[in-house]
Scaffold this motif. Structure first.
Motif, PDB file in Angstrom:
ATOM      1  N   ALA A 250       3.590 -32.116 -22.023  1.00  0.00           N
ATOM      2  CA  ALA A 250       3.234 -31.946 -20.616  1.00  0.00           C
ATOM      3  C   ALA A 250       2.617 -33.212 -20.039  1.00  0.00           C
ATOM      4  N   GLU A 251       2.916 -33.465 -18.782  1.00  0.00           N
ATOM      5  CA  GLU A 251       2.359 -34.618 -18.064  1.00  0.00           C
ATOM      6  C   GLU A 251       1.277 -34.209 -17.079  1.00  0.00           C
ATOM      7  N   VAL A 252       1.221 -32.938 -16.733  1.00  0.00           N
ATOM      8  CA  VAL A 252       0.186 -32.456 -15.822  1.00  0.00           C
ATOM      9  C   VAL A 252      -0.091 -30.990 -16.141  1.00  0.00           C
ATOM     10  N   VAL A 253      -1.350 -30.595 -16.038  1.00  0.00           N
ATOM     11  CA  VAL A 253      -1.788 -29.218 -16.307  1.00  0.00           C
ATOM     12  C   VAL A 253      -2.135 -28.537 -14.992  1.00  0.00           C
ATOM     13  N   VAL A 254      -1.641 -27.320 -14.807  1.00  0.00           N
ATOM     14  CA  VAL A 254      -2.005 -26.471 -13.672  1.00  0.00           C
ATOM     15  C   VAL A 254      -2.798 -25.293 -14.224  1.00  0.00           C
TER      16      VAL A 254
ATOM     17  N   LEU B 181       2.478 -28.042 -17.383  1.00  0.00           N
ATOM     18  CA  LEU B 181       1.977 -26.995 -18.274  1.00  0.00           C
ATOM     19  C   LEU B 181       1.112 -26.042 -17.467  1.00  0.00           C
ATOM     20  N   LEU B 182       1.413 -24.747 -17.520  1.00  0.00           N
ATOM     21  CA  LEU B 182       0.618 -23.730 -16.844  1.00  0.00           C
ATOM     22  C   LEU B 182      -0.413 -23.184 -17.832  1.00  0.00           C
ATOM     23  N   VAL B 183      -1.665 -23.074 -17.399  1.00  0.00           N
ATOM     24  CA  VAL B 183      -2.753 -22.637 -18.279  1.00  0.00           C
ATOM     25  C   VAL B 183      -3.490 -21.459 -17.650  1.00  0.00           C
ATOM     26  N   ASP B 184      -3.779 -20.437 -18.464  1.00  0.00           N
ATOM     27  CA  ASP B 184      -4.621 -19.319 -18.029  1.00  0.00           C
ATOM     28  C   ASP B 184      -5.480 -18.879 -19.205  1.00  0.00           C
TER      29      ASP B 184
ATOM     30  N   VAL C 197       7.204 -26.511 -18.269  1.00  0.00           N
ATOM     31  CA  VAL C 197       7.800 -26.638 -19.602  1.00  0.00           C
ATOM     32  C   VAL C 197       7.252 -25.584 -20.546  1.00  0.00           C
ATOM     33  N   ALA C 198       6.077 -25.031 -20.227  1.00  0.00           N
ATOM     34  CA  ALA C 198       5.475 -24.001 -21.067  1.00  0.00           C
ATOM     35  C   ALA C 198       4.240 -23.458 -20.369  1.00  0.00           C
TER      36      ALA C 198
ATOM     37  N   GLY D 243      13.369 -18.795 -20.755  1.00  0.00           N
ATOM     38  CA  GLY D 243      13.402 -20.246 -20.822  1.00  0.00           C
ATOM     39  C   GLY D 243      12.060 -20.932 -20.749  1.00  0.00           C
ATOM     40  N   ILE D 244      10.981 -20.174 -20.601  1.00  0.00           N
ATOM     41  CA  ILE D 244       9.647 -20.773 -20.491  1.00  0.00           C
ATOM     42  C   ILE D 244       8.801 -20.316 -21.678  1.00  0.00           C
TER      43      ILE D 244
END
Length: 250
Positions: free
Chosen positions: A83-87, A155-158, A182-183, A201-202
């Motif tokens: 990942a290049e950026v985290v959300v 990259l999605l984070v929760d 991407v994940a 796909g995720i």
């Protein structure tokens, strides 16, 4: 079934314990000692939804030490995706997102929010229904941040994935920006109710996983096969087999 009053919630999530200190056998009463990737356990309260219960995690009530360790495992699970950026999803995913981003070597991260600022655009918002927040809300993204996401590996984070409603809202918000992550990485995969509706796909990964619990005389029984351990970091070889029942592992 156990319906006792929960003890002080601040007693949970404050420290990890050794497996020997948390020997447990179902049925469970008010709490569940969830096995961690390094063989330790984290004591979690069981949340009673009448027909079922789940192990709860409230990240902004956790100690710094617990949050840092969970974020470290999340970063480890996320690293292979490049990942290049985290959300980070609000509110509790944003406890972990900056730590995960920093561990991945990023200079910053992206934070959607629940409130609309004057310059926000309706197109960059989606409705959200959560298991822990019965009142519907909208998730917003500052249009000034869209450029930070464009053409990058996101990259999605929760904190937790449970029904998948909040995570799906995160995907929808990113889609409104023209982005497919991407994940996604969470601290805890809370059962498997979210899996059927999740896009194939995720990839979704977790630091650890817990099952759904069903009512039984004397407390709660883990429902076989509902803890998606195959999506979590593999447990330490020293972990006690009794803390990770075979019928809950994928």
């Amino acid at each position: 079934m156990c319906r006792a009053t929960q003890r002080n919630p601040m007693a949970y999530w404050q420290q990890f314990g050794a497996p020997a200190q948390a020997a447990q056998a179902p049925p469970f009463g008010l709490r569940f000692a969830a096995p961690m990737p390094d063989g330790a356990v984290l004591e979690l309260p069981l949340r009673d939804f009448t027909e079922f219960a789940v192990a709860g995690l409230i990240a902004n009530q956790a100690s710094f030490a617990v949050v840092r360790r969970l974020a470290g495992w999340m970063a480890k699970a996320a690293r292979p995706f490049g990942a290049e950026v985290v959300v980070g999803l609000p509110s509790l995913g944003q406890v972990f997102a900056p730590l995960v981003a920093e561990a991945l070597g990023h200079a910053n991260w992206v934070a959607p929010g629940w409130s609309r600022k004057r310059w926000y655009e309706e197109r960059l918002s989606v409705p959200v229904h959560s298991i822990t927040s019965p009142t519907p809300r909208r998730l917003w993204l500052d249009p000034r941040l869209v450029e930070r996401l464009a053409g990058r590996r996101v990259l999605l984070v929760d904190d937790v994935v449970s029904t998948g409603a909040s995570a799906q809202a995160g995907l929808a918000l990113l889609a409104a920006c023209g982005v497919t992550p991407v994940a996604m990485v969470v601290a805890m995969a809370q059962g498997d109710r979210w899996i059927a509706g999740w896009p194939a796909g995720i990839p979704l990964r977790a630091a650890f996983a817990t099952p759904i619990f069903r009512p039984a005389p004397g407390g709660w029984l883990p429902e076989p096969g509902t803890a998606p351990h195959h999506l979590a970091l593999p447990p330490c070889p020293k972990s006690s087999p009794s803390l990770l029942p075979k019928d809950h592992a994928a």
